[in-house]
Scaffold this motif. Structure first.
Motif, PDB file in Angstrom:
ATOM      1  N   ALA A  14      45.150  36.187  45.721  1.00 25.79           N
ATOM      2  CA  ALA A  14      45.203  36.622  44.321  1.00 25.79           C
ATOM      3  C   ALA A  14      46.113  37.829  44.159  1.00 25.79           C
ATOM      4  CB  ALA A  14      43.794  36.939  43.821  1.00 25.79           C
ATOM      5  N   ARG A  15      45.972  38.800  45.032  1.00 23.82           N
ATOM      6  CA  ARG A  15      46.821  39.993  44.943  1.00 23.82           C
ATOM      7  C   ARG A  15      48.295  39.641  45.148  1.00 23.82           C
ATOM      8  NH1 ARG A  15      42.144  42.824  47.259  1.00 23.82           N
ATOM      9  NH2 ARG A  15      42.730  42.080  49.333  1.00 23.82           N
ATOM     10  N   ARG A  16      48.562  38.730  46.083  1.00 22.82           N
ATOM     11  CA  ARG A  16      49.959  38.356  46.378  1.00 22.82           C
ATOM     12  C   ARG A  16      50.613  37.714  45.162  1.00 22.82           C
ATOM     13  NH1 ARG A  16      54.740  37.998  47.680  1.00 22.82           N
ATOM     14  NH2 ARG A  16      55.509  37.441  49.740  1.00 22.82           N
ATOM     15  N   PHE A  17      49.928  36.770  44.541  1.00 20.77           N
ATOM     16  CA  PHE A  17      50.522  36.082  43.397  1.00 20.77           C
ATOM     17  C   PHE A  17      50.597  37.004  42.185  1.00 20.77           C
ATOM     18  CE2 PHE A  17      50.055  32.458  46.082  1.00 20.77           C
ATOM     19  CZ  PHE A  17      50.980  31.532  45.624  1.00 20.77           C
ATOM     20  N   ALA A  18      49.615  37.866  42.014  1.00 19.95           N
ATOM     21  CA  ALA A  18      49.678  38.842  40.914  1.00 19.95           C
ATOM     22  C   ALA A  18      50.872  39.763  41.101  1.00 19.95           C
ATOM     23  CB  ALA A  18      48.381  39.648  40.851  1.00 19.95           C
ATOM     24  N   GLY A  19      51.113  40.159  42.341  1.00 21.72           N
ATOM     25  CA  GLY A  19      52.246  41.031  42.621  1.00 21.72           C
ATOM     26  C   GLY A  19      53.585  40.367  42.397  1.00 21.72           C
ATOM     27  N   GLU A  20      53.588  39.031  42.404  1.00 23.90           N
ATOM     28  CA  GLU A  20      54.829  38.281  42.156  1.00 23.90           C
ATOM     29  C   GLU A  20      55.004  37.938  40.680  1.00 23.90           C
ATOM     30  OE1 GLU A  20      57.227  37.708  44.162  1.00 23.90           O
ATOM     31  OE2 GLU A  20      56.335  38.254  46.101  1.00 23.90           O
ATOM     32  N   GLY A  21      54.144  38.487  39.834  1.00 25.67           N
ATOM     33  CA  GLY A  21      54.316  38.297  38.402  1.00 25.67           C
ATOM     34  C   GLY A  21      53.418  37.267  37.759  1.00 25.67           C
ATOM     35  N   THR A  43      48.177  41.855  36.096  1.00 25.60           N
ATOM     36  CA  THR A  43      47.128  41.257  35.273  1.00 25.60           C
ATOM     37  C   THR A  43      46.265  40.272  36.063  1.00 25.60           C
ATOM     38  OG1 THR A  43      48.547  39.450  34.491  1.00 25.60           O
ATOM     39  CG2 THR A  43      48.551  41.491  33.215  1.00 25.60           C
ATOM     40  N   ALA A  44      44.988  40.297  35.756  1.00 24.45           N
ATOM     41  CA  ALA A  44      44.033  39.388  36.385  1.00 24.45           C
ATOM     42  C   ALA A  44      42.780  39.324  35.533  1.00 24.45           C
ATOM     43  CB  ALA A  44      43.681  39.869  37.797  1.00 24.45           C
ATOM     44  N   GLU A  45      42.024  38.258  35.696  1.00 22.39           N
ATOM     45  CA  GLU A  45      40.725  38.139  35.039  1.00 22.39           C
ATOM     46  C   GLU A  45      39.796  37.334  35.931  1.00 22.39           C
ATOM     47  OE1 GLU A  45      40.594  34.916  31.737  1.00 22.39           O
ATOM     48  OE2 GLU A  45      42.646  35.707  31.719  1.00 22.39           O
ATOM     49  N   SER A  46      38.506  37.429  35.671  1.00 21.34           N
ATOM     50  CA  SER A  46      37.521  36.714  36.475  1.00 21.34           C
ATOM     51  C   SER A  46      36.871  35.610  35.641  1.00 21.34           C
ATOM     52  CB  SER A  46      36.465  37.683  37.008  1.00 21.34           C
ATOM     53  OG  SER A  46      35.874  38.417  35.949  1.00 21.34           O
TER      54      SER A  46
END
Length: 246
Positions: free
Chosen positions: A25-32, A58-61
């Motif tokens: 999740a962090r990796r893909f969030a960091g890629e935009g 950005t992220a949500e649960s």
């Protein structure tokens, strides 16, 4: 923190902060990407969501039972309604459930099957419905050593992981011509994450720094699968520490 026209990545099976689901999740969030974190435990999901947001992305649960068809369908429909729509779906579900023929608890066996084969099929079906409409997408399924080799006392886990691999392989063959890249990742070895350190601290100590897989390195491999050119797609990728015996 607006998601605007960001593509969306769903990661189902996010538990510990130091684990494969959270790292992906962090990796893909960091890629935009706008990332939707999914799993059964609201408090844990929210904590990781806040960690990602604190990094300025950005992220949500989204609380989801991977074995409930309605939950999984709602998760995918919600993800596809956001930003630029559903682009990546990662299935990272399936605890290591043990048993031998002598002590096999059939309820444990069935639970392992539901978490892996049944849940994986629900996930692939729901994600495919949205990805096909766009003519593109990436699905990644997390496997294990047991996906390829079964031995006691891992009868429930191995049978379930082998079944998940079959789901992923059938999905890859069906969805590839529709522009959807489906991959299965064999994680062959212990993962240097919260689960292992809590449950098997002695094993982690014996393995040492170079004897376990780094969750962030696994996440790098997932990203590499996503960005592959379609003329050279990988279905199955093996990941293991360089010193692992295989």
């Amino acid at each position: 923190m607006s998601i605007e026209d960001k593509s969306v990545a769903v990661v189902l099976g996010v538990g510990a902060s130091r684990g494969v689901g959270a790292a992906v999740a962090r990796r893909f969030a960091g890629e935009g990407f706008h990332v939707v974190l999914a799993g059964r435990t609201e408090g844990g999901l929210d904590a990781i969501r806040d960690e990602i947001r604190d990094a300025g992305v950005t992220a949500e649960s989204f609380v989801t039972d991977a074995t409930n068809a309605g939950d999984v369908e709602r998760l995918m429909a919600h993800a596809d309604s956001l930003g630029g729509g559903l682009r990546v779906a990662v299935y990272n579900v399936g605890n290591n459930r043990r048993g031998t023929l002598d002590d096999l608890d059939m309820a444990v066996f069935e639970k392992a099957w539901r978490e892996n084969a049944f849940g994986g099929a629900l996930f692939a079906k729901a994600a495919a419905w949205h990805m096909r409409a766009r003519g593109q997408g990436t699905m990644i399924f997390t496997g294990a050593t047991a996906s390829l080799r079964a031995r006691p006392p891992f009868l429930p886990f191995a049978s379930a992981k082998a079944a998940l691999r079959a789901v992923a392989q059938a999905a890859a063959r069906e969805l590839g011509p529709d522009g959807i890249h489906v991959s299965h990742v064999v994680v062959d070895g212990g993962i240097a994450g919260d689960k292992l350190f809590r449950a098997f601290p002695d094993r982690a100590k014996r393995a040492g720094e170079d004897g376990l897989l780094d969750p962030d390195a696994i996440a790098d491999a997932y990203w590499a699968l996503h960005v592959q050119h379609r003329s050279a797609w990988t279905f199955e990728l093996d990941l293991r520490p360089y010193g692992e015996s295989w």
